[in-house]
Design a protein around this motif. Structure first.
Motif, PDB file in Angstrom:
ATOM      1  N   PHE A   1     -20.414 -46.319  32.356  1.00  0.00           N
ATOM      2  CA  PHE A   1     -20.481 -46.725  30.958  1.00  0.00           C
ATOM      3  C   PHE A   1     -20.415 -48.250  30.973  1.00  0.00           C
ATOM      4  O   PHE A   1     -19.350 -48.840  30.812  1.00  0.00           O
ATOM      5  N   ALA A   2     -21.548 -48.880  31.240  1.00  0.00           N
ATOM      6  CA  ALA A   2     -21.582 -50.330  31.465  1.00  0.00           C
ATOM      7  C   ALA A   2     -20.741 -51.082  30.435  1.00  0.00           C
ATOM      8  O   ALA A   2     -20.848 -50.806  29.238  1.00  0.00           O
ATOM      9  N   PRO A   3     -19.866 -51.996  30.875  1.00  0.00           N
ATOM     10  CA  PRO A   3     -19.669 -52.468  32.255  1.00  0.00           C
ATOM     11  C   PRO A   3     -18.470 -51.808  32.950  1.00  0.00           C
ATOM     12  O   PRO A   3     -17.764 -52.470  33.713  1.00  0.00           O
ATOM     13  N   VAL A   4     -18.239 -50.517  32.685  1.00  0.00           N
ATOM     14  CA  VAL A   4     -17.039 -49.854  33.199  1.00  0.00           C
ATOM     15  C   VAL A   4     -17.414 -48.578  33.956  1.00  0.00           C
ATOM     16  O   VAL A   4     -18.243 -47.787  33.488  1.00  0.00           O
ATOM     17  N   TRP A   5     -16.795 -48.376  35.111  1.00  0.00           N
ATOM     18  CA  TRP A   5     -16.916 -47.128  35.848  1.00  0.00           C
ATOM     19  C   TRP A   5     -15.786 -46.195  35.434  1.00  0.00           C
ATOM     20  O   TRP A   5     -14.661 -46.640  35.196  1.00  0.00           O
ATOM     21  N   VAL A   6     -16.095 -44.895  35.341  1.00  0.00           N
ATOM     22  CA  VAL A   6     -15.079 -43.897  35.004  1.00  0.00           C
ATOM     23  C   VAL A   6     -15.056 -42.828  36.090  1.00  0.00           C
ATOM     24  O   VAL A   6     -16.039 -42.092  36.278  1.00  0.00           O
ATOM     25  N   LEU A   7     -13.942 -42.761  36.818  1.00  0.00           N
ATOM     26  CA  LEU A   7     -13.742 -41.729  37.832  1.00  0.00           C
ATOM     27  C   LEU A   7     -12.876 -40.634  37.220  1.00  0.00           C
ATOM     28  O   LEU A   7     -11.807 -40.910  36.687  1.00  0.00           O
ATOM     29  N   THR A   8     -13.352 -39.404  37.299  1.00  0.00           N
ATOM     30  CA  THR A   8     -12.622 -38.273  36.729  1.00  0.00           C
ATOM     31  C   THR A   8     -12.298 -37.266  37.821  1.00  0.00           C
ATOM     32  O   THR A   8     -13.127 -36.999  38.692  1.00  0.00           O
ATOM     33  N   SER A   9     -11.071 -36.729  37.774  1.00  0.00           N
ATOM     34  CA  SER A   9     -10.684 -35.675  38.705  1.00  0.00           C
ATOM     35  C   SER A   9     -10.153 -34.479  37.930  1.00  0.00           C
ATOM     36  O   SER A   9      -9.407 -34.629  36.962  1.00  0.00           O
ATOM     37  N   PHE A  10     -10.546 -33.287  38.380  1.00  0.00           N
ATOM     38  CA  PHE A  10     -10.087 -32.054  37.761  1.00  0.00           C
ATOM     39  C   PHE A  10      -8.985 -31.386  38.582  1.00  0.00           C
ATOM     40  O   PHE A  10      -8.586 -30.265  38.290  1.00  0.00           O
ATOM     41  N   LYS A  11      -8.515 -32.103  39.621  1.00  0.00           N
ATOM     42  CA  LYS A  11      -7.387 -31.641  40.423  1.00  0.00           C
ATOM     43  C   LYS A  11      -6.426 -32.820  40.620  1.00  0.00           C
ATOM     44  O   LYS A  11      -6.840 -33.980  40.474  1.00  0.00           O
ATOM     45  N   PRO A  12      -5.169 -32.561  40.955  1.00  0.00           N
ATOM     46  CA  PRO A  12      -4.223 -33.656  41.185  1.00  0.00           C
ATOM     47  C   PRO A  12      -4.709 -34.609  42.274  1.00  0.00           C
ATOM     48  O   PRO A  12      -5.328 -34.196  43.252  1.00  0.00           O
ATOM     49  N   VAL A  13      -4.417 -35.893  42.084  1.00  0.00           N
ATOM     50  CA  VAL A  13      -4.869 -36.948  42.997  1.00  0.00           C
ATOM     51  C   VAL A  13      -3.658 -37.800  43.383  1.00  0.00           C
ATOM     52  O   VAL A  13      -2.799 -38.084  42.545  1.00  0.00           O
TER      53      VAL A  13
ATOM     54  N   VAL B   1     -23.559 -55.634  44.838  1.00  0.00           N
ATOM     55  CA  VAL B   1     -24.591 -55.501  43.796  1.00  0.00           C
ATOM     56  C   VAL B   1     -24.339 -56.413  42.598  1.00  0.00           C
ATOM     57  O   VAL B   1     -25.252 -56.698  41.823  1.00  0.00           O
ATOM     58  N   ALA B   2     -23.087 -56.862  42.413  1.00  0.00           N
ATOM     59  CA  ALA B   2     -22.766 -57.717  41.268  1.00  0.00           C
ATOM     60  C   ALA B   2     -21.775 -58.805  41.691  1.00  0.00           C
ATOM     61  O   ALA B   2     -20.654 -58.875  41.172  1.00  0.00           O
ATOM     62  N   PRO B   3     -22.161 -59.665  42.617  1.00  0.00           N
ATOM     63  CA  PRO B   3     -21.239 -60.697  43.112  1.00  0.00           C
ATOM     64  C   PRO B   3     -20.770 -61.625  41.995  1.00  0.00           C
ATOM     65  O   PRO B   3     -21.563 -62.078  41.175  1.00  0.00           O
ATOM     66  N   GLY B   4     -19.458 -61.867  41.974  1.00  0.00           N
ATOM     67  CA  GLY B   4     -18.890 -62.766  40.976  1.00  0.00           C
ATOM     68  C   GLY B   4     -18.580 -62.127  39.641  1.00  0.00           C
ATOM     69  O   GLY B   4     -17.980 -62.758  38.765  1.00  0.00           O
ATOM     70  N   VAL B   5     -18.992 -60.856  39.457  1.00  0.00           N
ATOM     71  CA  VAL B   5     -18.742 -60.150  38.194  1.00  0.00           C
ATOM     72  C   VAL B   5     -17.478 -59.301  38.339  1.00  0.00           C
ATOM     73  O   VAL B   5     -17.326 -58.592  39.343  1.00  0.00           O
ATOM     74  N   PRO B   6     -16.553 -59.370  37.381  1.00  0.00           N
ATOM     75  CA  PRO B   6     -15.323 -58.584  37.493  1.00  0.00           C
ATOM     76  C   PRO B   6     -15.622 -57.082  37.585  1.00  0.00           C
ATOM     77  O   PRO B   6     -16.542 -56.581  36.921  1.00  0.00           O
ATOM     78  N   LEU B   7     -14.860 -56.379  38.395  1.00  0.00           N
ATOM     79  CA  LEU B   7     -14.978 -54.927  38.510  1.00  0.00           C
ATOM     80  C   LEU B   7     -14.062 -54.267  37.489  1.00  0.00           C
ATOM     81  O   LEU B   7     -12.870 -54.551  37.435  1.00  0.00           O
ATOM     82  N   ASN B   8     -14.639 -53.377  36.696  1.00  0.00           N
ATOM     83  CA  ASN B   8     -13.876 -52.626  35.701  1.00  0.00           C
ATOM     84  C   ASN B   8     -13.978 -51.136  36.027  1.00  0.00           C
ATOM     85  O   ASN B   8     -15.093 -50.601  36.134  1.00  0.00           O
ATOM     86  N   TRP B   9     -12.824 -50.482  36.186  1.00  0.00           N
ATOM     87  CA  TRP B   9     -12.909 -49.026  36.332  1.00  0.00           C
ATOM     88  C   TRP B   9     -11.669 -48.334  35.802  1.00  0.00           C
ATOM     89  O   TRP B   9     -10.578 -48.889  35.769  1.00  0.00           O
ATOM     90  N   VAL B  10     -11.901 -47.108  35.354  1.00  0.00           N
ATOM     91  CA  VAL B  10     -10.878 -46.297  34.695  1.00  0.00           C
ATOM     92  C   VAL B  10     -10.772 -44.972  35.441  1.00  0.00           C
ATOM     93  O   VAL B  10     -11.786 -44.412  35.887  1.00  0.00           O
ATOM     94  N   PHE B  11      -9.551 -44.484  35.599  1.00  0.00           N
ATOM     95  CA  PHE B  11      -9.344 -43.157  36.176  1.00  0.00           C
ATOM     96  C   PHE B  11      -8.886 -42.203  35.088  1.00  0.00           C
ATOM     97  O   PHE B  11      -7.990 -42.518  34.308  1.00  0.00           O
ATOM     98  N   GLN B  12      -9.519 -41.038  35.055  1.00  0.00           N
ATOM     99  CA  GLN B  12      -9.116 -40.008  34.099  1.00  0.00           C
ATOM    100  C   GLN B  12      -8.783 -38.727  34.846  1.00  0.00           C
ATOM    101  O   GLN B  12      -9.585 -38.214  35.623  1.00  0.00           O
ATOM    102  N   SER B  13      -7.571 -38.228  34.632  1.00  0.00           N
ATOM    103  CA  SER B  13      -7.171 -36.936  35.179  1.00  0.00           C
ATOM    104  C   SER B  13      -7.410 -35.862  34.124  1.00  0.00           C
ATOM    105  O   SER B  13      -6.994 -36.009  32.977  1.00  0.00           O
ATOM    106  N   ARG B  14      -8.099 -34.799  34.528  1.00  0.00           N
ATOM    107  CA  ARG B  14      -8.338 -33.671  33.621  1.00  0.00           C
ATOM    108  C   ARG B  14      -7.549 -32.446  34.066  1.00  0.00           C
ATOM    109  O   ARG B  14      -7.936 -31.316  33.775  1.00  0.00           O
ATOM    110  N   VAL B  15      -6.448 -32.676  34.767  1.00  0.00           N
ATOM    111  CA  VAL B  15      -5.598 -31.578  35.216  1.00  0.00           C
ATOM    112  C   VAL B  15      -4.815 -31.031  34.025  1.00  0.00           C
ATOM    113  O   VAL B  15      -4.134 -31.792  33.334  1.00  0.00           O
TER     114      VAL B  15
END
Length: 303
Positions: A39-51, A70-84
């Protein structure tokens, strides 16, 4: 998790939202719990089991390494979502999330909310359905049931619809839908009704008949809609709501219910509807068992 890390190592950037890894499709043994979305500019990692933290750290290292390439100098944005069940959470892991957060898909713009609840405001597996509607909307009066944030309405008006009636019990979701319409500079040809569908048939009928009806309900939402007992109530109404030769998309995202569930209900409750095709899901959502994935069935009224 290795299959996920392999995909991360080959990421390329896209302006549009997209599913990058779909473990739930069963094509990556051992990685069924994972999905990764952009979801530019954010990555969303989702897990359906405990992590555990070690797994999240391993993912972060892999994503950060690829991001720097792939994006040198650009801040990395990412979100983790647990669906447990019972342990659901959403956590910002790196960078930040824009507010408002506007993403694009096939020429349309949408507001998403990655940090609120499990649903982000745009269901990526429905991209082909939205494209279909855009291509079938010209001059049509369209009914959008379970409209959520009204993405179907946005593409319908982009495709030249005469009118779209959006109906959903959630006023908050419809408010986002109205924002989406303004965001895309659309003509004022949409209506937003925050009502219980099963108590609104009179009003729905008065605004018909409809050239296209989209039904995209939750499969199980207590107090709102349970597919196994409520879907047939909707199907029974379709012949009276549709124009002659009118079209309907019946959508169902329940792994435990296959296409035949809908086919049987149409045969029983609306035999004047003819099955045309099942829309393909986006390639990114490939499933080892297509009947467990999203079903989008196109029917047409015979007379």
């Amino acid at each position: 998790m290795q299959a996920l890390l392999n995909v991360v190592s080959q990421i390329t950037l896209s302006e549009d939202v997209q599913r990058v890894f779909h473990g739930r499709g069963g094509l990556y043994p051992g990685s069924e719990q994972w999905s990764l979305d952009w979801f530019a500019p954010v990555w969303v990692l989702t897990s359906f089991k405990p992590v555990n933290d070690a797994e999240l750290a391993q993912f972060h290292i892999a994503l950060e390494a690829r991001w720097q390439a792939v994006a040198p100098g650009v801040p990395l944005n990412w979100v983790f979502q647990s669906r447990v069940p019972g342990e659901a959470e959403t956590r910002l892991m790196a960078g930040s999330v824009p507010e408002p957060h506007v993403v694009t898909e096939q020429g349309a713009r949408y507001i998403v909310h990655l940090m609120r609840g499990q649903n982000h405001g745009l269901f990526l597996d429905m991209a082909v359905g939205r494209e279909w509607l855009k291509n079938h909307a010209l001059h049509e009066n369209i009914l959008n049931l379970f409209a959520y944030t009204c993405a179907f309405s946005v593409v319908a008006l982009q495709g030249g619809a005469a009118q779209v009636v959006n109906l959903d019990m959630s006023q908050a979701a419809l408010a986002v839908g109205q924002q989406n319409h303004r965001l895309n500079d659309l003509p004022a040809k949409a209506r937003f009704l925050g009502h219980d569908i099963f108590k609104t048939w009179g009003k729905i009928s008065k605004m018909g008949p409809y050239g296209v009806i989209v039904i995209d309900p939750p499969s199980y939402q207590k107090g709102s809609f349970i597919a196994t007992k409520d879907y047939i109530k909707l199907i029974r109404r379709l012949p009276d709501l549709l124009e002659p030769q009118g079209h309907v998309l019946l959508c169902l995202n329940a792994p435990e219910l296959d296409s035949q569930f809908l086919h049987s209900q149409v045969a029983e409750a609306a035999p004047s509807l003819k099955f045309v095709e099942r829309l393909a899901n986006p390639v990114a959502f490939a499933d080892i068992d297509p009947e467990k994935s999203l079903k989008v069935l196109h029917y047409q009224k015979l007379e």
